[in-house]
Design a protein around this motif. Structure first.
Motif, PDB file in Angstrom:
ATOM      1  N   HIS B 318       0.829  -1.215   0.000  1.00 13.87           N
ATOM      2  CA  HIS B 318       0.000   0.000   0.000  1.00 13.87           C
ATOM      3  C   HIS B 318       0.858   1.259   0.000  1.00 13.87           C
ATOM      4  O   HIS B 318       2.041   1.232   0.331  1.00 13.87           O
ATOM      5  CB  HIS B 318      -0.968   0.001   1.187  1.00 13.87           C
ATOM      6  N   TYR B 319       0.235   2.331  -0.420  1.00 14.32           N
ATOM      7  CA  TYR B 319       0.828   3.659  -0.328  1.00 14.32           C
ATOM      8  C   TYR B 319      -0.310   4.623  -0.040  1.00 14.32           C
ATOM      9  O   TYR B 319      -1.052   5.018  -0.935  1.00 14.32           O
ATOM     10  CB  TYR B 319       1.551   4.021  -1.626  1.00 14.32           C
ATOM     11  N   GLU B 320      -0.478   4.923   1.228  1.00 17.37           N
ATOM     12  CA  GLU B 320      -1.533   5.840   1.646  1.00 17.37           C
ATOM     13  C   GLU B 320      -0.851   6.990   2.340  1.00 17.37           C
ATOM     14  O   GLU B 320      -0.629   6.962   3.549  1.00 17.37           O
ATOM     15  CB  GLU B 320      -2.490   5.161   2.628  1.00 17.37           C
ATOM     16  N   ASN B 321      -0.474   7.967   1.568  1.00 17.58           N
ATOM     17  CA  ASN B 321       0.352   9.041   2.106  1.00 17.58           C
ATOM     18  C   ASN B 321       0.390  10.142   1.070  1.00 17.58           C
ATOM     19  O   ASN B 321       0.218   9.883  -0.120  1.00 17.58           O
ATOM     20  CB  ASN B 321       1.774   8.497   2.358  1.00 17.58           C
ATOM     21  N   ASP B 322       0.606  11.364   1.532  1.00 14.93           N
ATOM     22  CA  ASP B 322       1.026  12.400   0.605  1.00 14.93           C
ATOM     23  C   ASP B 322      -0.025  12.644  -0.482  1.00 14.93           C
ATOM     24  O   ASP B 322       0.310  12.922  -1.632  1.00 14.93           O
ATOM     25  CB  ASP B 322       2.335  11.904  -0.046  1.00 14.93           C
ATOM     26  N   HIS B 324      -2.081  10.424  -1.741  1.00 15.72           N
ATOM     27  CA  HIS B 324      -2.315   9.266  -2.605  1.00 15.72           C
ATOM     28  C   HIS B 324      -2.901   8.109  -1.807  1.00 15.72           C
ATOM     29  O   HIS B 324      -2.733   8.033  -0.591  1.00 15.72           O
ATOM     30  CB  HIS B 324      -1.009   8.812  -3.276  1.00 15.72           C
ATOM     31  N   HIS B 325      -3.579   7.226  -2.506  1.00 16.67           N
ATOM     32  CA  HIS B 325      -4.164   6.047  -1.862  1.00 16.67           C
ATOM     33  C   HIS B 325      -4.133   4.897  -2.866  1.00 16.67           C
ATOM     34  O   HIS B 325      -5.054   4.708  -3.649  1.00 16.67           O
ATOM     35  CB  HIS B 325      -5.603   6.362  -1.420  1.00 16.67           C
ATOM     36  N   LEU B 326      -3.035   4.162  -2.837  1.00 12.04           N
ATOM     37  CA  LEU B 326      -2.887   3.005  -3.721  1.00 12.04           C
ATOM     38  C   LEU B 326      -2.725   1.750  -2.883  1.00 12.04           C
ATOM     39  O   LEU B 326      -2.152   1.781  -1.790  1.00 12.04           O
ATOM     40  CB  LEU B 326      -1.659   3.176  -4.621  1.00 12.04           C
TER      41      LEU B 326
END
Lengths: 458, 458
Positions: B318-322, B324-326
Motif C-alpha cells: 500500500h501507499y496511503e500518504n502524501d 495518494h491512496h494506492l
C-alpha cells in the motif's frame, strides 16, 4: 514518493532491527514491561497471560495458543490474532516510519515472537514483547486490518464502492453519458461509472483544434489527463483512426470491425482506452461495447467446464508486421486468484481481466484442449447476444472511454453517401485515441471518496 | 497499427464468415475438391482418406481419428494435427488478411470441421474442407507452429536467446558494463544483457545538462529512448533522488535502504527502472542489485513448501500518504502458469515476476498461513547471501538499468566528509530516474535478432 524526493527524511530498516537497542515507546500510556518473562524462543503458555477485560465496547481478551482472541461490540465477530501477526503488524514509530509510512523491518525478521504481556487499556490492545519491544494497536487499526473476512479492509480501500458491476443493456445506467464540463467540475461520478461498468461516453470534449499525429494538440489529451496518465505505446502517445473518402473503392469501407480488445500481444495491454470523434461525415460506423465479464459470469453459470478451460488455457496473440514483432499468451478469462475454487460456490470466481481479441490471435498450440474450440464458440455466442450490446454512434466531440481489459469494442460498417460528390481522399471519419493506465484512476477515485467522507448515495 | 491508421485497408471478419461464399484459392496449385464427400457434421472416418506419401523430406501423411499424422525428416517427431487445429490455423487470404496479418474469423466459428480430402503436394499439406474451403499449410508453417513441444515457435520468437538467466556474482558477465556510445551504435548486446540478467550499468550517459523536475531535459530520457517507451507514474515522467548537504543533521544520511522493488502497490508495477547518477560527492551510497529469481529458484530446490506458499499467497502492498491512496496484493513469486506442477519436475516452474518490497508492505491478513512468516524469512536469507549481491557505486554519468519485476535494488549508507566545510543544503548526491515498459524492449530486440539473421555467438 518520499523515498525518491529526499533521502534525508528516511530512517533505514537495517539500523532499526537490532534487538539490543533500547525500546522506544509510542506514548507515556504504553505499559512498560521491559523484563522478559519468557525466554526468547519459548512460546508463551496459554495460561501465562491472565484474562483481561475492559469496559470499553465490552472488550475482552482471551489468551490462546500462539496468540490472543479479542472480542467486543466494536467487532462483528471475535478476532483471533496470532503473535506472528501482531509482531509483524506493529505500527510504532520504530516499525512504521511516521512520515513515509514505510515498514521498517521485514516480515520474517521476528519469527515466533515471544510476548511477555498482553492487555487492554485506554481502548487499545497492548502487547509487550520479551525482547523489550512494546506494541500498541488501536481498535480502529484492529477493526480495519484484523477481520479475517477482509471486508473492513476492502471497505477502507473503497473496493465495495468501486467494484465492477457486470452489465447488460437493462443494467447499464444513464450515467454512462456525461458532459465534459461536468467531469471537469466533479469527476467522481464519471470515475465510478468507468470503474463499475467500464464504459463512459463523454460529450462535448473539445475537438476543433485537434491535430493529426502522436503529439497533438488534441482534446483527447485533456480528457485523458482528467482520468490518469497516458500510456504510450509504439503507436504513439496519441493515434489517429482515419478513413478517407475514396469513391473508387468505396466498397472497402462497407465492413464490420468485430468485437476485440487492443494490444493483447503485449505482456501488459493498456487498461483504459479513449476514442474521441473529431470528424464523422459517414453513415453507419456505430460503436459497439460488450461487457466481457458479464458474458464470462454467464458462461460460468451455464457451462462450468467451458469457463474453466478458458480460465486455464493460455491463448497466443501476436503482431508480426510493419517492422514489429510482439507476441504474448494470456488465458481468455484471467482470474484474480490462480485457483478456481471460489470462496462462495454460488458466485463466480473473481475475474481480473478478460483477454479476447480474435483478430490478433496466433495459431493455437496443436495439442491445445479440444474443449477450447467449443468453449470459445460458446463464449462468442454469449458475447453476441443483442441484450449485451451497447451501441452508440459517436458524434463529433463525443469521446468513448472504456476498460480495454474488460469491455470489448467493435464498429459496424459505414459508408459515405457523398462519396461521389465530395473530393476524393477527403477525410470523412476521424477518431483520435489514446490509452491510460488504471492505477492512477483508482488512486484519484479513492482520494476523492475519502475527501467526501461518506459513500452514501453513491 | 493498420487497424488504426487506415480502415480502408481492412476486410472485416463478419463479412467473410459465410460458408455460402465461393471458395477463394491461394494459388493455382491448390487442389480443388469443391464437392463435399462428407456431410457437414459427420467426422471423416479414419479410412476415408487414403495414405499419401511425398518424396520431399520423406514426408508421409497418416489419417487419424479427427485429424492426420504428418511425419518426415523435416520434423523432429511425427506431428498429430487435429482437423479443429487445421481449420483454425488456415492461413489463406480469406482467413488471415494478407497485409494486416489479422485473423479474419474466430476460433469456434468452425467447430468440428469436416474435411473431404487431405494430401501432400508441392511440399505442402493440402486440406480440402467439405464446405468448399481449401487450406494449404507450408512445411515451414507446420514446423514453426505444429510442434507440441512449442520449441520451434519459441525459437521463432527468440525466446531461447532472450530467456532470463538466473545469476549470482560468479555468473554475471562483464557485459553488464557498457558504454553509452556503444549502445547507440549497436543496442543488441545491451538489450540481451538486460533481458537475460536484468541488470546493466551504462557508462558515459550525458549528465551535464540534466535539469531537475519531471520534464527534464535529462540524459536519462535519451537513455530510456534507446530501450523503449517511458512509463509515466504519479512521480512524473522523470523523478529526482536528491540528498542535500546539511551538517546539522548529517546523521540522517547514515542509513541503508534495504532491498526492494518500486511501486508494488500498483496493479502493474513498472518493468524497467533507470537510475542516472548526476552528482555524487559522498562516501558510501553503493548500489546493490540481487537477482530475486535466482533466490526463488534456490528456495524451490531447498524448501518446496516455502516456495509454494510464496507462490500462492497474495501479499498486500500500500501507499496511503502524501495525497495518494494506492494498494494492491501480489504473490511474492508470480508464476507464468497458475498451477504449480512444472512440466519437468527437476526444473523450477517458470516465474513471471517477483513481487517483493518490504517497506511498502501493508499489514498482512490475520488468517494468513503461518508458513508465510518462515517462508519470507528463508527467502530474505537467500536474498542476503554475499555471493548474490552485485555492488557498484555509481559515478557521475553512470546509469543503472534494471528489471524492477525481477532484480531487487538497495543502497548502502552514505556520508559527506565535507559536510562541515561545504555550504549547507548544497546537493551532494543526485540521481535522476525513470521507468520504461518492457514490451517495446522485447519488440525491438526481436526485430534486431531477425535482421541479424543468425543468433550464433549471442
Amino acid at each position: 514518493m518520499n523515498i525518491k524526493m529526499n533521502t534525508t527524511m528516511h530512517r533505514g530498516a537495517s539500523a532499526l532491527l537490532g534487538l539490543s537497542r533500547p525500546a522506544r515507546f509510542i506514548s507515556a500510556t504504553t505499559p512498560r514491561h521491559l523484563v522478559a518473562r519468557a525466554s526468547r524462543y519459548r512460546c508463551l503458555a496459554t495460561t501465562d497471560i491472565p484474562q483481561r477485560a475492559s469496559t470499553d465496547h465490552n472488550l475482552s481478551l482471551q489468551p490462546q495458543d500462539n496468540g490472543v482472541e479479542l472480542s467486543g461490540s466494536f467487532f462483528p465477530r471475535p478476532l483471533k490474532l496470532s503473535y506472528d501477526w501482531l509482531r509483524d503488524s506493529c505500527q510504532c514509530a520504530e516499525c512504521v516510519h511516521p512520515s513515509t509510512k514505510q515498514k521498517l523491518f521485514r516480515t520474517g525478521d521476528f519469527v515466533r515472537p515471544v510476548p511477555s504481556d498482553a492487555s487492554l487499556a485506554q481502548g487499545a490492545l497492548h502487547v509487550q514483547w520479551a525482547d523489550g519491544h512494546p506494541s500498541v494497536f488501536s481498535l480502529d487499526f484492529i477493526r480495519r486490518y484484523a477481520d479475517p473476512t477482509g471486508q473492513a479492509r476492502a471497505s477502507s480501500h473503497f473496493e465495495d464502492v468501486m467494484a465492477r458491476r457486470p452489465w447488460d443493456l437493462s443494467r447499464l445506467p444513464s450515467e454512462r453519458f456525461v458532459d465534459f464540463a461536468s467531469i471537469k467540475n466533479d469527476p467522481l461520478p464519471a470515475y465510478l461509472q468507468l470503474l463499475r461498468y467500464g464504459i463512459l461516453i463523454v460529450r462535448g470534449v473539445p475537438h476543433e483544434s485537434t491535430q493529426r499525429g502522436p503529439e497533438g494538440p488534441a482534446g483527447v489529451s485533456e480528457m485523458a489527463g482528467l482520468l490518469g496518465l497516458v500510456r504510450e505505446t509504439f503507436y504513439g502517445k496519441l493515434w489517429d483512426v482515419i478513413s478517407a473518402r475514396a469513391s473508387t473503392n468505396i466498397a472497402y469501407t462497407n465492413l464490420n470491425l468485430d468485437l476485440h480488445m487492443d494490444l493483447q500481444y503485449m505482456q501488459h495491454p493498456p487498461h483504459i482506452q479513449l476514442l474521441h470523434c473529431i470528424k464523422n461525415r459517414v453513415e453507419g460506423g456505430t460503436s459497439v461495447f460488450v461487457d466481457a465479464i458479464k458474458a464470462a459470469n454467464d458462461l460460468w453459470e451455464q457451462d462450468r467446464a467451458s469457463f474453466e478451460v478458458l480460465a486455464q488455457t493460455p491463448i497466443p496473440f501476436h503482431y508480426e508486421n510493419d517492422g514489429h514483432h510482439l507476441h504474448h499468451s494470456h488465458p481468455t478469462i484471467q482470474l484474480v486468484h490462480s485457483h478456481l475454487e471460489p470462496a462462495n460456490p454460488s458466485v463466480p470466481p473473481r475475474i481480473a481481466h478478460i483477454n479476447y481479441s480474435p483478430p490478433f490471435q496466433a495459431p493455437l498450440p496443436p495439442d491445445i484442449s479440444p474443449l477450447v474450440y467449443t468453449a470459445l464458440r460458446k463464449y462468442a455466442d454469449l458475447l453476441a447476444r443483442p441484450e449485451g450490446r451497447f451501441e452508440y454512434t459517436l458524434a463529433e466531440g463525443d469521446c468513448a472511454v472504456f476498460d480495454n481489459r474488460r469491455v470489448l469494442h467493435a464498429r459496424t460498417a459505414f459508408w459515405d453517401k457523398n462519396a461521389r460528390e465530395g473530393k476524393a481522399e477527403e477525410t470523412n471519419r476521424w477518431l483520435k485515441g489514446c490509452y491510460v493506465e488504471v492505477d492512477d484512476l483508482l488512486d484519484r477515485t479513492r482520494v476523492l471518496l475519502a475527501k467526501r467522507g461518506s459513500t452514501a448515495g453513491l
